[in-house]
Design a protein around this motif. Structure first.
Motif, mmCIF file in Angstrom:
data_model
loop_
_atom_site.group_PDB
_atom_site.id
_atom_site.type_symbol
_atom_site.label_atom_id
_atom_site.label_comp_id
_atom_site.label_asym_id
_atom_site.label_seq_id
_atom_site.Cartn_x
_atom_site.Cartn_y
_atom_site.Cartn_z
ATOM 1 N N ARG A 26 0.832 -1.201 0.000
ATOM 2 C CA ARG A 26 0.000 0.000 0.000
ATOM 3 C C ARG A 26 0.873 1.261 0.000
ATOM 4 O O ARG A 26 0.533 2.257 -0.642
ATOM 5 N N ALA A 27 2.009 1.217 0.703
ATOM 6 C CA ALA A 27 2.925 2.357 0.711
ATOM 7 C C ALA A 27 3.502 2.602 -0.678
ATOM 8 O O ALA A 27 3.594 3.749 -1.136
ATOM 9 N N LEU A 28 3.873 1.530 -1.361
ATOM 10 C CA LEU A 28 4.403 1.676 -2.719
ATOM 11 C C LEU A 28 3.323 2.171 -3.682
ATOM 12 O O LEU A 28 3.612 2.952 -4.596
ATOM 13 N N ALA A 29 2.084 1.716 -3.483
ATOM 14 C CA ALA A 29 0.983 2.197 -4.329
ATOM 15 C C ALA A 29 0.790 3.697 -4.156
ATOM 16 O O ALA A 29 0.614 4.432 -5.141
ATOM 17 N N LEU A 30 0.845 4.162 -2.916
ATOM 18 C CA LEU A 30 0.719 5.600 -2.673
ATOM 19 C C LEU A 30 1.862 6.354 -3.339
ATOM 20 O O LEU A 30 1.658 7.407 -3.950
ATOM 21 N N GLY A 31 3.079 5.815 -3.237
ATOM 22 C CA GLY A 31 4.218 6.460 -3.874
ATOM 23 C C GLY A 31 4.096 6.508 -5.381
ATOM 24 O O GLY A 31 4.436 7.525 -6.011
ATOM 25 N N LEU A 32 3.607 5.433 -5.981
ATOM 26 C CA LEU A 32 3.451 5.409 -7.444
ATOM 27 C C LEU A 32 2.417 6.436 -7.902
ATOM 28 O O LEU A 32 2.604 7.094 -8.930
ATOM 29 N N VAL A 33 1.337 6.561 -7.160
ATOM 30 C CA VAL A 33 0.316 7.541 -7.524
ATOM 31 C C VAL A 33 0.880 8.955 -7.414
ATOM 32 O O VAL A 33 0.702 9.792 -8.304
ATOM 33 N N ALA A 34 1.580 9.236 -6.317
ATOM 34 C CA ALA A 34 2.171 10.567 -6.136
ATOM 35 C C ALA A 34 3.185 10.863 -7.226
ATOM 36 O O ALA A 34 3.213 11.972 -7.795
ATOM 37 N N GLY A 35 4.041 9.889 -7.545
ATOM 38 C CA GLY A 35 5.033 10.097 -8.594
ATOM 39 C C GLY A 35 4.409 10.314 -9.957
ATOM 40 O O GLY A 35 4.898 11.124 -10.752
ATOM 41 N N SER A 36 3.326 9.607 -10.231
ATOM 42 C CA SER A 36 2.655 9.773 -11.523
ATOM 43 C C SER A 36 2.068 11.171 -11.664
ATOM 44 O O SER A 36 2.193 11.806 -12.719
ATOM 45 N N PHE A 37 1.444 11.671 -10.607
ATOM 46 C CA PHE A 37 0.891 13.016 -10.673
ATOM 47 C C PHE A 37 1.997 14.071 -10.726
ATOM 48 O O PHE A 37 1.828 15.118 -11.363
ATOM 49 N N ALA A 38 3.126 13.796 -10.093
ATOM 50 C CA ALA A 38 4.237 14.745 -10.141
ATOM 51 C C ALA A 38 4.843 14.846 -11.527
ATOM 52 O O ALA A 38 5.500 15.840 -11.853
ATOM 53 N N ALA A 39 4.619 13.841 -12.364
ATOM 54 C CA ALA A 39 5.202 13.846 -13.704
ATOM 55 C C ALA A 39 4.316 14.537 -14.733
ATOM 56 O O ALA A 39 4.824 15.028 -15.753
ATOM 57 N N ILE A 40 3.002 14.594 -14.505
ATOM 58 C CA ILE A 40 2.119 15.050 -15.583
ATOM 59 C C ILE A 40 2.220 16.545 -15.911
ATOM 60 O O ILE A 40 1.803 16.929 -17.005
ATOM 61 N N PRO A 41 2.743 17.429 -15.037
ATOM 62 C CA PRO A 41 2.885 18.816 -15.502
ATOM 63 C C PRO A 41 3.746 18.961 -16.758
ATOM 64 O O PRO A 41 3.566 19.912 -17.527
ATOM 65 N N ASP A 42 4.636 18.019 -16.989
ATOM 66 C CA ASP A 42 5.483 18.105 -18.176
ATOM 67 C C ASP A 42 4.768 17.659 -19.443
ATOM 68 O O ASP A 42 5.403 17.593 -20.512
ATOM 69 N N VAL A 43 3.473 17.354 -19.368
ATOM 70 C CA VAL A 43 2.730 17.085 -20.598
ATOM 71 C C VAL A 43 2.634 18.344 -21.453
ATOM 72 O O VAL A 43 2.249 18.264 -22.629
ATOM 73 N N ASP A 44 3.001 19.506 -20.873
ATOM 74 C CA ASP A 44 2.977 20.724 -21.685
ATOM 75 C C ASP A 44 3.989 20.669 -22.817
ATOM 76 O O ASP A 44 3.943 21.482 -23.745
ATOM 77 N N MET A 45 4.906 19.693 -22.785
ATOM 78 C CA MET A 45 5.862 19.521 -23.876
ATOM 79 C C MET A 45 5.173 19.072 -25.159
ATOM 80 O O MET A 45 5.781 19.096 -26.231
ATOM 81 N N ILE A 46 3.900 18.665 -25.061
ATOM 82 C CA ILE A 46 3.180 18.270 -26.268
ATOM 83 C C ILE A 46 3.078 19.424 -27.253
ATOM 84 O O ILE A 46 2.950 19.228 -28.467
ATOM 85 N N TYR A 47 3.149 20.641 -26.729
ATOM 86 C CA TYR A 47 3.069 21.800 -27.611
ATOM 87 C C TYR A 47 4.260 21.865 -28.556
ATOM 88 O O TYR A 47 4.172 22.473 -29.625
ATOM 89 N N THR A 48 5.359 21.228 -28.189
ATOM 90 C CA THR A 48 6.546 21.226 -29.046
ATOM 91 C C THR A 48 6.243 20.574 -30.389
ATOM 92 O O THR A 48 6.777 20.971 -31.424
ATOM 93 N N ALA A 49 5.384 19.563 -30.387
ATOM 94 C CA ALA A 49 5.056 18.868 -31.626
ATOM 95 C C ALA A 49 4.395 19.800 -32.634
ATOM 96 O O ALA A 49 4.493 19.594 -33.849
ATOM 97 N N VAL A 50 3.739 20.857 -32.130
ATOM 98 C CA VAL A 50 3.080 21.816 -33.009
ATOM 99 C C VAL A 50 4.006 22.972 -33.353
ATOM 100 O O VAL A 50 4.057 23.429 -34.495
#
Length: 365
Positions: A26-50
């Motif tokens: 359960r501790a690792l599951a919480l860590g994975l969820v937190a890490g996944s959300f910490a990574a998504i702000p960089d989805v703004d790099m999708i604008y580079t494709a345009v």
């Protein structure tokens, strides 16, 4: 810093859960969820494709990171890196994923969360135009998918997902302060909290080494967190083969001094040292064993695989592909767990970094 964003949130959440007495899974599951959300702000790099000017790409510019980063400069580290956006979006993600039933109560909660997230896209359109709407729209979709997966696959409550999502998003921007243009922490307010890159040293190469050390420290923290919840002592996992990293100090004299603008040659080579050390730790005696097998013309008994029989051709029958059979129990008994390989690789990279830094300061700077 892409990996560091996720691993920092992962490590802090995992250690917090372990401190609270949560079971390892359960501790690792919480860590994975937190890490996944910490990574998504960089989805703004999708604008580079345009925005990327494909006409500028050639053999010379492919080694210049500015060609890539300039294309994303208009939106990167702005909308999705805002602390205000994180405080608004995190709870909305958790609320949207809170209910799994179709009752009116949960439909109302999900409807309110959806309207709130849609208003973020609308606000981004007003402040940053189409580019802002595309970026924040991608950000919202990624957050909703992660929130739903966290709710259904980990068993975390909606309120926990909301808290973890908010914490993960809030943890993201800080590593960017030393690696380039500082993020707009209070977007959409016209207030720039940090005006320029936080310099760790006036020398651009030493600054890069410091930023790399910060990233490496975060990776160490994540590895220690995993070892702790798995009831493994990090000190026992240290491998003496990591000392091979000391030879990397020669690279400070041979390679062109790296900077934030051009660092590929440094990053790839020092990570190569770590990867090679990790392989040696994961497969002890593999090099000598391979040499003996080549001299004898024989291959290992673990797979029972002879490459000469990989393809069996016949004039009468169509070609047949024979996949090797692996004795998994023998493989796991013979080779150690991934912990040893990971810690050996991290140790080698750490020693290589210190060796490079010492040689650079003494003989190059």
């Amino acid at each position: 810093m892409f990996i560091g964003h996720a691993l920092l949130a992962f490590a802090l959440a995992t250690l917090f859960a372990d401190w609270r007495g949560w079971p390892a899974r359960r501790a690792l599951a919480l860590g994975l969820v937190a890490g996944s959300f910490a990574a998504i702000p960089d989805v703004d790099m999708i604008y580079t494709a345009v925005a990327l000017d494909v006409g500028r790409l050639n053999a010379g510019t492919l080694t210049q990171p500015s060609v890539f980063w300039d294309a994303s400069r208009a939106v990167h580290r702005s909308i999705t890196h805002s602390l205000l956006i994180a405080l608004a979006a995190g709870p909305a993600f958790g609320a949207w994923a809170a209910g799994t039933s179709t009752s009116r109560r949960w439909l109302a909660v999900r409807g309110i969360a959806s309207v709130f997230l849609a208003s973020l896209v609308w606000a981004a359109w007003l402040y940053s135009g189409l580019s802002g709407a595309v970026v924040i729209g991608t950000f919202v979709v990624a957050g909703l998918v992660l929130a739903r997966l966290a709710r259904t696959r980990t068993g975390l409550s909606g309120s926990t997902v909301a808290l973890v999502a908010t914490a993960g998003l809030l943890s993201h921007p800080w590593g960017d302060l030393v690696t380039g243009d500082p993020p707009r922490l209070l977007y959409p307010l016209d207030v720039q909290v940090v005006e320029q890159t936080v310099l760790l040293h006036a020398d651009p190469t030493i600054h890069l080494l410091g930023a790399f050390a910060l990233e490496l420290s975060v990776i160490w923290l994540a590895a220690v967190a995993v070892a702790r919840v798995a009831d493994r002592s990090p000190t026992v996992l240290l491998d003496p083969r990591a000392a091979i990293g000391v030879v990397y100090g020669v690279a400070a004299i041979v390679l062109v001094p790296p900077t934030l603008d051009v660092s590929y040659h440094f990053v790839f080579t020092i990570l190569g040292v770590g990867a090679a050390t990790g392989v040696l730790a994961a497969f002890p005696g593999s090099v000598s064993a391979l040499a003996q097998r080549l001299r004898r013309g024989r291959w290992g008994s673990i797979t029972g695989w002879n490459p000469a029989r990989y393809f069996r051709l016949s004039w009468m029958d169509p070609p047949r592909l024979y996949a090797p059979s692996v004795d998994l129990d023998r493989l796991l008994d013979r080779y150690p767990s991934p912990f040893e390989a990971i810690f050996a690789a991290l140790g080698a990279v750490t020693i290589a970094l210190w060796s490079y830094g010492v040689v650079y300061v003494l003989f190059v700077a």
